[in-house]
Design a protein around this motif. Structure first.
Motif, PDB file in Angstrom:
ATOM      1  N   HIS A   1       0.819  -1.210   0.000  1.00  0.00           N
ATOM      2  CA  HIS A   1       0.000   0.000   0.000  1.00  0.00           C
ATOM      3  C   HIS A   1       0.856   1.266   0.000  1.00  0.00           C
ATOM      4  N   VAL A   2       1.986   1.249   0.686  1.00  0.00           N
ATOM      5  CA  VAL A   2       2.894   2.390   0.645  1.00  0.00           C
ATOM      6  C   VAL A   2       3.390   2.604  -0.782  1.00  0.00           C
TER       7      VAL A   2
ATOM      8  N   LEU B   1       0.241  -0.635  15.021  1.00  0.00           N
ATOM      9  CA  LEU B   1       1.512  -1.316  15.283  1.00  0.00           C
ATOM     10  C   LEU B   1       2.685  -0.351  15.083  1.00  0.00           C
ATOM     11  N   ARG B   2       2.468   0.934  15.355  1.00  0.00           N
ATOM     12  CA  ARG B   2       3.510   1.934  15.140  1.00  0.00           C
ATOM     13  C   ARG B   2       4.742   1.682  16.013  1.00  0.00           C
ATOM     14  N   GLY B   3       4.587   0.948  17.109  1.00  0.00           N
ATOM     15  CA  GLY B   3       5.722   0.675  17.972  1.00  0.00           C
ATOM     16  C   GLY B   3       6.701  -0.327  17.393  1.00  0.00           C
ATOM     17  N   GLU B   4       6.313  -1.018  16.347  1.00  0.00           N
ATOM     18  CA  GLU B   4       7.189  -1.976  15.679  1.00  0.00           C
ATOM     19  C   GLU B   4       8.072  -1.216  14.683  1.00  0.00           C
ATOM     20  N   PRO B   5       9.403  -1.266  14.832  1.00  0.00           N
ATOM     21  CA  PRO B   5      10.283  -0.468  13.968  1.00  0.00           C
ATOM     22  C   PRO B   5      10.065  -0.686  12.474  1.00  0.00           C
ATOM     23  N   LEU B   6       9.842  -1.926  12.052  1.00  0.00           N
ATOM     24  CA  LEU B   6       9.621  -2.187  10.634  1.00  0.00           C
ATOM     25  C   LEU B   6       8.371  -1.479  10.123  1.00  0.00           C
ATOM     26  N   VAL B   7       7.329  -1.483  10.943  1.00  0.00           N
ATOM     27  CA  VAL B   7       6.086  -0.818  10.561  1.00  0.00           C
ATOM     28  C   VAL B   7       6.289   0.691  10.515  1.00  0.00           C
ATOM     29  N   GLN B   8       6.942   1.245  11.524  1.00  0.00           N
ATOM     30  CA  GLN B   8       7.175   2.685  11.558  1.00  0.00           C
ATOM     31  C   GLN B   8       8.010   3.134  10.368  1.00  0.00           C
ATOM     32  N   ASP B   9       9.000   2.341  10.005  1.00  0.00           N
ATOM     33  CA  ASP B   9       9.825   2.675   8.845  1.00  0.00           C
ATOM     34  C   ASP B   9       8.986   2.714   7.565  1.00  0.00           C
TER      35      ASP B   9
ATOM     36  N   VAL C   1       5.693   3.197   7.344  1.00  0.00           N
ATOM     37  CA  VAL C   1       4.767   4.329   7.425  1.00  0.00           C
ATOM     38  C   VAL C   1       5.504   5.628   7.129  1.00  0.00           C
ATOM     39  N   ASP C   2       6.706   5.778   7.683  1.00  0.00           N
ATOM     40  CA  ASP C   2       7.503   6.976   7.417  1.00  0.00           C
ATOM     41  C   ASP C   2       7.842   7.088   5.931  1.00  0.00           C
ATOM     42  N   ARG C   3       8.081   5.955   5.287  1.00  0.00           N
ATOM     43  CA  ARG C   3       8.419   5.964   3.868  1.00  0.00           C
ATOM     44  C   ARG C   3       7.276   6.507   3.022  1.00  0.00           C
ATOM     45  N   ALA C   4       6.035   6.277   3.457  1.00  0.00           N
ATOM     46  CA  ALA C   4       4.894   6.801   2.718  1.00  0.00           C
ATOM     47  C   ALA C   4       4.966   8.320   2.623  1.00  0.00           C
ATOM     48  N   THR C   5       5.409   8.958   3.705  1.00  0.00           N
ATOM     49  CA  THR C   5       5.528  10.415   3.712  1.00  0.00           C
ATOM     50  C   THR C   5       6.816  10.870   3.050  1.00  0.00           C
ATOM     51  N   THR C   6       7.951  10.312   3.463  1.00  0.00           N
ATOM     52  CA  THR C   6       9.230  10.816   2.972  1.00  0.00           C
ATOM     53  C   THR C   6       9.393  10.602   1.468  1.00  0.00           C
ATOM     54  N   SER C   7       8.955   9.477   0.948  1.00  0.00           N
ATOM     55  CA  SER C   7       9.091   9.233  -0.484  1.00  0.00           C
ATOM     56  C   SER C   7       8.197  10.174  -1.285  1.00  0.00           C
TER      57      SER C   7
END
Length: 212
Positions: free
Chosen positions: A75-76, A123-131, A133-139
Motif C-alpha cells: 500500500h505504501v 503497530l507503530r511501535g514496531e520499527p519495521l512498521v514505523q519505517d 509508514v515513514d516511507r509513505a511520507t518521505t518518499s
C-alpha cells in the motif's frame, strides 16, 4: 508453480499460480486487518477468509508480522506511485498540485481501506512498521521536492518544506473528508483543497521560464 488448497484431505479450491495465491491471501488479510487491527487479527481467520488451510498460508508468509508487512509495503508503494504519477503526468504546476491532492483523496477513498494500514496502523511501535509508514511520507515528499526544486528554482530546503506542507494538507484533508462521511463530492473536495494549496505555491513560487 501451482498449488491446490487442501483441508482435511479434501480439495477446496482451484489450482492457482503462486503469485495469484499470494494476491488472494493479501486480499483476505487486508479485510481482516482493516476490520480488527493487527493485534486482534488471527492467522486462522485470515486463512478461513481466503478459503485455504493454515499450512498454505504459512507457505507464503512465515508469520503474522511478515504478512502485515507485505501488505503495508504494497500500500505504501501504491501511494507513492500515485504521487509520482501526479508529478510526472503534466508540466502544468497547477495541475500537478491538483493531482497530488487527488492522489491522497483517491487513496483514502479506496474500498480496500488500505489507508488504515498506512495512516492508522495500531503497530507503530514496531520499527519495521514505523519505517514503512515513514516511507509513505518521505518518499512522497522527495518526489514533490524534486519537482519544485527543478521548476520553481528554489533551494532544496525551501522546496522540501513546501512539499511537506502539500503532503500534510493533502493527507489531513483527505482523512477529514473521509471521517465526515464524504460530506462533499470527492471532486469538489479535491478542488477546494488544491485551490487553497495552489494560491500559496503558484502565487509565491511561479514556474521559471525554460533556459534558452
Amino acid at each position: 508453480m501451482s498449488e491446490t488448497v487442501q483441508q482435511n484431505g479434501v480439495g477446496r479450491g482451484a489450482r492457482l499460480p503462486r503469485t495469484a495465491r499470494r494476491a488472494q491471501l493479501l486480499a483476505a488479510a487486508q479485510d481482516v486487518f482493516a476490520a480488527n487491527g493487527y493485534h486482534a487479527a488471527g492467522m486462522d481467520e485470515i486463512a478461513e477468509r481466503a478459503g485455504v488451510s493454515k499450512p498454505v498460508l504459512y507457505q507464503h508468509f512465515p508469520g503474522k508480522l511478515e504478512l502485515y508487512m507485505a501488505l503495508l509495503d504494497k500500500h505504501v508503494d501504491e501511494l507513492v506511485r500515485r504521487v509520482t504519477e501526479a508529478m510526472e503526468s503534466t508540466t502544468d504546476n497547477k495541475d500537478r498540485v491538483r493531482n497530488a491532492v487527488g492522489a491522497y483523496f483517491g487513496f483514502v477513498d479506496n474500498e480496500s481501506q488500505a489507508f488504515r494500514l498506512v495512516f492508522e496502523s495500531d503497530l507503530r511501535g514496531e520499527p519495521l512498521v514505523q519505517d514503512a509508514v515513514d516511507r509513505a511520507t518521505t518518499s512522497s515528499v522527495d518526489v514533490i521536492t524534486a519537482t519544485i526544486t527543478a521548476d520553481a528554482g528554489l533551494d532544496e530546503a525551501r522546496a522540501r518544506l513546501l512539499a511537506v506542507g502539500l503532503v500534510g494538507v493533502s493527507q489531513v484533508a483527505a482523512m477529514a473528508w473521509l471521517s465526515d462521511n464524504r460530506s462533499l463530492p470527492k471532486e469538489d473536495a479535491i478542488a477546494l483543497i488544491s485551490n487553497l494549496a495552489w494560491r500559496g505555491i503558484g502565487g509565491g513560487f511561479p514556474l521559471l521560464p525554460p533556459n534558452d
